[in-house]
Design a protein around this motif. Structure first.
Motif, PDB file in Angstrom:
ATOM      1  N   GLY A 157       9.810  11.711   6.900  1.00 25.61           N
ATOM      2  CA  GLY A 157      10.528  12.629   7.767  1.00 25.61           C
ATOM      3  C   GLY A 157       9.931  12.810   9.129  1.00 25.61           C
ATOM      4  O   GLY A 157      10.315  13.739   9.843  1.00 25.61           O
ATOM      5  N   ALA A 158       8.988  11.962   9.532  1.00 26.59           N
ATOM      6  CA  ALA A 158       8.355  12.078  10.843  1.00 26.59           C
ATOM      7  C   ALA A 158       8.734  10.893  11.717  1.00 26.59           C
ATOM      8  O   ALA A 158       9.408   9.955  11.277  1.00 26.59           O
ATOM      9  N   LYS A 159       8.254  10.908  12.974  1.00 29.38           N
ATOM     10  CA  LYS A 159       8.559   9.801  13.876  1.00 29.38           C
ATOM     11  C   LYS A 159       7.755   8.566  13.526  1.00 29.38           C
ATOM     12  O   LYS A 159       8.256   7.443  13.586  1.00 29.38           O
ATOM     13  N   ASN A 160       6.469   8.773  13.142  1.00 28.95           N
ATOM     14  CA  ASN A 160       5.576   7.653  12.833  1.00 28.95           C
ATOM     15  C   ASN A 160       5.028   7.785  11.421  1.00 28.95           C
ATOM     16  O   ASN A 160       4.938   8.886  10.863  1.00 28.95           O
ATOM     17  N   ILE A 161       4.666   6.646  10.847  1.00 34.37           N
ATOM     18  CA  ILE A 161       4.014   6.642   9.541  1.00 34.37           C
ATOM     19  C   ILE A 161       3.014   5.481   9.494  1.00 34.37           C
ATOM     20  O   ILE A 161       3.263   4.405  10.051  1.00 34.37           O
ATOM     21  N   TYR A 162       1.868   5.744   8.851  1.00 33.32           N
ATOM     22  CA  TYR A 162       0.823   4.733   8.670  1.00 33.32           C
ATOM     23  C   TYR A 162       0.611   4.587   7.165  1.00 33.32           C
ATOM     24  O   TYR A 162       0.378   5.585   6.462  1.00 33.32           O
ATOM     25  N   VAL A 163       0.721   3.360   6.662  1.00 33.07           N
ATOM     26  CA  VAL A 163       0.695   3.124   5.217  1.00 33.07           C
ATOM     27  C   VAL A 163      -0.352   2.069   4.895  1.00 33.07           C
ATOM     28  O   VAL A 163      -0.470   1.054   5.597  1.00 33.07           O
ATOM     29  N   ARG A 164      -1.105   2.306   3.820  1.00 32.59           N
ATOM     30  CA  ARG A 164      -2.081   1.323   3.312  1.00 32.59           C
ATOM     31  C   ARG A 164      -1.735   1.023   1.852  1.00 32.59           C
ATOM     32  O   ARG A 164      -1.598   1.941   1.041  1.00 32.59           O
ATOM     33  N   ARG A 165      -1.606  -0.249   1.546  1.00 31.05           N
ATOM     34  CA  ARG A 165      -1.296  -0.670   0.181  1.00 31.05           C
ATOM     35  C   ARG A 165      -2.438  -1.542  -0.333  1.00 31.05           C
ATOM     36  O   ARG A 165      -2.727  -2.607   0.224  1.00 31.05           O
ATOM     37  N   HIS A 166      -3.091  -1.078  -1.383  1.00 33.49           N
ATOM     38  CA  HIS A 166      -4.202  -1.823  -1.985  1.00 33.49           C
ATOM     39  C   HIS A 166      -3.651  -2.828  -2.995  1.00 33.49           C
ATOM     40  O   HIS A 166      -2.866  -2.468  -3.884  1.00 33.49           O
ATOM     41  N   ILE A 167      -4.085  -4.083  -2.857  1.00 37.23           N
ATOM     42  CA  ILE A 167      -3.603  -5.161  -3.724  1.00 37.23           C
ATOM     43  C   ILE A 167      -4.811  -5.860  -4.342  1.00 37.23           C
ATOM     44  O   ILE A 167      -5.713  -6.313  -3.625  1.00 37.23           O
ATOM     45  N   THR A 168      -4.819  -5.930  -5.663  1.00 39.24           N
ATOM     46  CA  THR A 168      -5.932  -6.554  -6.368  1.00 39.24           C
ATOM     47  C   THR A 168      -5.615  -8.023  -6.653  1.00 39.24           C
ATOM     48  O   THR A 168      -4.584  -8.337  -7.252  1.00 39.24           O
ATOM     49  N   ILE A 169      -6.484  -8.917  -6.210  1.00 38.41           N
ATOM     50  CA  ILE A 169      -6.370 -10.346  -6.481  1.00 38.41           C
ATOM     51  C   ILE A 169      -7.433 -10.709  -7.503  1.00 38.41           C
ATOM     52  O   ILE A 169      -8.641 -10.596  -7.231  1.00 38.41           O
ATOM     53  N   ALA A 170      -7.003 -11.105  -8.693  1.00 39.27           N
ATOM     54  CA  ALA A 170      -7.948 -11.402  -9.759  1.00 39.27           C
ATOM     55  C   ALA A 170      -8.651 -12.743  -9.555  1.00 39.27           C
ATOM     56  O   ALA A 170      -9.854 -12.879  -9.803  1.00 39.27           O
ATOM     57  N   ASN A 171      -7.900 -13.755  -9.125  1.00 38.10           N
ATOM     58  CA  ASN A 171      -8.456 -15.099  -8.949  1.00 38.10           C
ATOM     59  C   ASN A 171      -7.889 -15.725  -7.679  1.00 38.10           C
ATOM     60  O   ASN A 171      -6.763 -16.183  -7.657  1.00 38.10           O
ATOM     61  N   LYS A 172      -8.681 -15.710  -6.639  1.00 34.43           N
ATOM     62  CA  LYS A 172      -8.231 -16.228  -5.346  1.00 34.43           C
ATOM     63  C   LYS A 172      -7.911 -17.724  -5.406  1.00 34.43           C
ATOM     64  O   LYS A 172      -7.109 -18.228  -4.617  1.00 34.43           O
ATOM     65  N   ASP A 173      -8.510 -18.444  -6.353  1.00 34.46           N
ATOM     66  CA  ASP A 173      -8.274 -19.891  -6.450  1.00 34.46           C
ATOM     67  C   ASP A 173      -6.814 -20.225  -6.732  1.00 34.46           C
ATOM     68  O   ASP A 173      -6.357 -21.338  -6.450  1.00 34.46           O
ATOM     69  N   THR A 174      -6.054 -19.272  -7.281  1.00 36.02           N
ATOM     70  CA  THR A 174      -4.639 -19.530  -7.566  1.00 36.02           C
ATOM     71  C   THR A 174      -3.818 -19.657  -6.278  1.00 36.02           C
ATOM     72  O   THR A 174      -2.674 -20.109  -6.318  1.00 36.02           O
ATOM     73  N   LEU A 175      -4.400 -19.264  -5.152  1.00 35.03           N
ATOM     74  CA  LEU A 175      -3.708 -19.350  -3.872  1.00 35.03           C
ATOM     75  C   LEU A 175      -3.964 -20.670  -3.157  1.00 35.03           C
ATOM     76  O   LEU A 175      -3.327 -20.948  -2.125  1.00 35.03           O
ATOM     77  N   LYS A 176      -4.857 -21.483  -3.681  1.00 34.97           N
ATOM     78  CA  LYS A 176      -5.202 -22.734  -3.017  1.00 34.97           C
ATOM     79  C   LYS A 176      -3.997 -23.673  -2.941  1.00 34.97           C
ATOM     80  O   LYS A 176      -3.250 -23.826  -3.910  1.00 34.97           O
ATOM     81  N   GLU A 177      -3.817 -24.265  -1.769  1.00 29.51           N
ATOM     82  CA  GLU A 177      -2.749 -25.240  -1.505  1.00 29.51           C
ATOM     83  C   GLU A 177      -1.361 -24.661  -1.777  1.00 29.51           C
ATOM     84  O   GLU A 177      -0.427 -25.375  -2.099  1.00 29.51           O
ATOM     85  N   ARG A 178      -1.262 -23.356  -1.643  1.00 25.93           N
ATOM     86  CA  ARG A 178       0.035 -22.699  -1.783  1.00 25.93           C
ATOM     87  C   ARG A 178       0.264 -21.796  -0.573  1.00 25.93           C
ATOM     88  O   ARG A 178      -0.680 -21.226  -0.027  1.00 25.93           O
TER      89      ARG A 178
END
Length: 626
Positions: A157-178
């Protein structure tokens, strides 16, 4: 003396160019037997399908299956084409996959997500991963107004908003070559960060969806454990909304072997591809039927992709063709409607329609994907077509009145009816386009060789893909680009339209300008540079009038139309305005004293005055002779 000499030079150059136009007119009227050129015209980045300005499909690579085609806006069109031959799959269209799996989905996929938010500016470093947000408010994403287009779980309900979303990555290797993507929805402003790194900022006054691919450097900064996607949202007016999530490609088609491109050929209404898929040859043609001369299909927002198979070994093969369109990626919506109607199987999401013949075809929808497939057989039915239609949501507004698209004239107003009309005769339409392409291509090579053909043929399709045809209140046909009534753009299009003998389209470009000037919307002694920005005709967008240039351009364009038609009636209907603009140029020449230094070019005001007055003099001669 120097000015007069330079003007004479430019005028002589223009006479040479005009002679070229005359030869072009002669070539257009050539009626001898046409033979298609024996060599191909290829053009990377050209328009594949001219459907609608809001949905024009363009090729980004000659090979077609290195990456996805894109829309006129630059956004990828996630269309994948697969041909299955005897159990083996070959990709002839699109990349390996745009299918994505969620690492942290948007709110509509999991009934919301937990985030931290603040309405007040938190201070420097608020977007960093290490920042302490323990005192921030807790809320469930998405954030937005209660009555907005998208569902919000926490009222913003305001003009501005600041949002932080925490995301847990269990195994970063799954992101390789993707590829890793950040998907987002916002209204009105957004800025996005990943672990403190700025990614993008956008602003719009209507709800927008987007998808941003993280760079390899950004992905390298993702760690095992806690990561933070931070976002700033701004609400300028009206409703507000903010939602975002992290996704990774799952390589659905990564193991599919690319088909071998054997041939590519571009013509005025079509682009042809030939692929080798194992023992089967696949012919793919992108056809824009609205460019056909035989049937009046001007402005129809429908195109089709025809396909045909041929087995060189003359053996029977089990063949199936499949098209996969990621509707959620493209439109931000996963809902897909499907139905069968008069032998056609339809699929629709938002404003995009797809259709395939119901015989031997199947439809499926999963995770926002539409998959249409059809069994093919060299001994049974070895050809078919995928129809693509698109209905733009906005209508043109002029004087408080909505102008109807031309394709809705005397019809129900449903785009599916157009698609059925095209689909029921797609083979006949393609044969007619083949005939026209052969004639136009042969003529282009005759007039100017391969270079001229390579420039002229794609320009025809580019014109129709960037223009809308609407009906005025007086039932006239108006033609508009994104900037409405832009005289400079119309002038630049005239050579293409002249070559293809589209005098009707030339008039459709000029008619709205004449009507605007004759209806007390414009009181100056020269025409407007433009008359608005789609979808509202209201006032000139360009700050500089460019008065001399637009007055001269209008006179020259009118002279071309009268010269080609050998009929003065069109000019006579607007003669008062033409005389007014010519008087303005004459007074401009008499009053202004131009400096002598520098070479002249065709955009110089002195040259424009001369060319405009030459065109006016030609009109007077034509008025007396035709």
């Amino acid at each position: 003396m120097e000015v007069r000499f330079n003007i004479r030079q430019v005028v002589m150059w223009r006479i040479v160019l005009f002679s070229g136009i005359i030869s072009l007119i002669c070539a257009c009227s050539y009626s001898g037997k046409k033979v298609c050129p024996p060599f191909d015209i290829s053009f990377s980045g050209h328009t594949l399908l001219a459907i609608a300005p809001g949905f024009t499909i363009k090729a980004t690579e000659d090979t077609l299956n290195k990456t996805y085609p894109c829309l006129r806006s630059g956004k990828m069109f996630p269309l994948t084409g697969i041909l299955k031959v005897d159990g083996k799959s070959y990709r002839f269209l699109g990349g390996d996959s745009l299918r994505i799996s969620s690492l942290a989905p948007l709110s509509n996929e999991n009934l919301g997500w937990q985030g931290k938010y603040s309405y007040l500016f938190p201070g420097r470093g608020w977007e960093q991963r290490e920042y302490n947000d323990s005192l921030w408010n807790k809320g469930k994403g998405a954030f937005g107004s209660e009555n907005g287009k998208f569902q919000a779980h926490t009222v913003w309900g305001a003009k501005n908003i600041y949002v932080r979303r925490h995301i847990t990555i269990a195994n970063k290797d799954t992101l390789k070559e993707r590829k890793v993507y950040l998907r987002y929805i916002y209204d009105d402003q957004i800025k996005l960060y990943c672990n403190g790194e700025y990614l993008l900022g956008e602003e719009a006054f209507l709800p927008q969806t987007g998808c941003y691919r993280l760079t390899d450097e950004t992905v390298a900064q993702i760690i095992n454990g806690d990561n933070v996607i931070a976002a700033y949202g701004g609400n300028a007016e009206g409703t507000a909304f903010l939602d975002f999530g992290l996704y990774v490609e799952n390589k659905t088609y990564v193991d599919v072997k690319p088909a071998i491109l054997k041939q590519m050929n571009m013509q005025a209404t079509q682009t042809h591809y030939v692929f080798q898929c194992g023992d089967v040859e696949l012919l793919i043609d992108f056809v824009s039927p609205s460019l056909s001369e035989k049937w009046d299909m001007t402005g129809w927002p429908v195109g089709f992709l025809s396909y045909q198979i041929h087995a060189k070994d003359e053996k029977e093969h089990t063949v199936e063709i499949l098209f996969d369109v990621d509707m959620e990626w493209l439109l931000g919506r996963s809902k897909v409607d499907s139905w069968c109607e008069q032998n056609w199987r339809f699929a629709k999401s938002d404003s995009l329609y797809l259709a395939m013949e119901a015989n031997e075809s199947t439809f499926s929808s999963e995770d926002g994907h539409v998959i249409l497939s059809q069994k093919l057989s060299a001994k049974n039915e070895d050809k078919g077509a995928l129809l693509i239609g698109y209905e733009e949501g906005q209508t043109l507004q002029y004087g408080g009145e909505s102008l109807s698209p031309l394709w809705k004239k005397n019809r129900t107003g449903e785009i599916k009816e157009l698609m059925k009309s095209v689909g029921d005769r797609w083979q006949e339409l393609k044969e007619e386009c083949d005939k026209q392409d052969c004639q136009w291509s042969a003529r282009a090579f005759q007039v100017g060789g391969e270079t001229f053909a390579g420039q002229m043929l794609p320009s025809y399709r580019n014109f129709i893909s960037s223009h809308r045809f609407v009906l005025s209140s007086e039932n006239k046909i108006f033609c508009f680009g994104d900037t409405l009534g832009n005289i400079r753009e119309a002038y630049e299009s005239f050579s293409t339209l002249l070559y293809f003998n589209r005098i009707d389209w030339m008039k459709s470009l000029l008619d709205p300008i004449f009507e605007y000037c004759e209806d007390n919307h414009w009181v100056k002694r020269y025409p407007p540079y433009d008359i608005g920005l789609y979808p509202i005709i209201n006032k000139q967008v360009k700050l500089d009038d460019n008065a001399v240039a637009v007055a001269a351009d209008m006179l020259m364009m009118m002279a071309v139309i009268v010269e080609v038609e050998q009929d003065f009636s069109y000019a006579d209907a607007h003669w008062n305005l033409l005389c007014l603009w010519a008087d303005y140029l004459r007074e401009k020449m008499e009053k202004d004293v131009y400096p002598c230094e520098g070479l002249l070019n065709e955009d110089d005001e002195r040259v424009k005055c001369v060319l405009g007055l030459m065109a006016y003099r030609k009109l007077i001669q034509l008025k007396e002779s035709v």
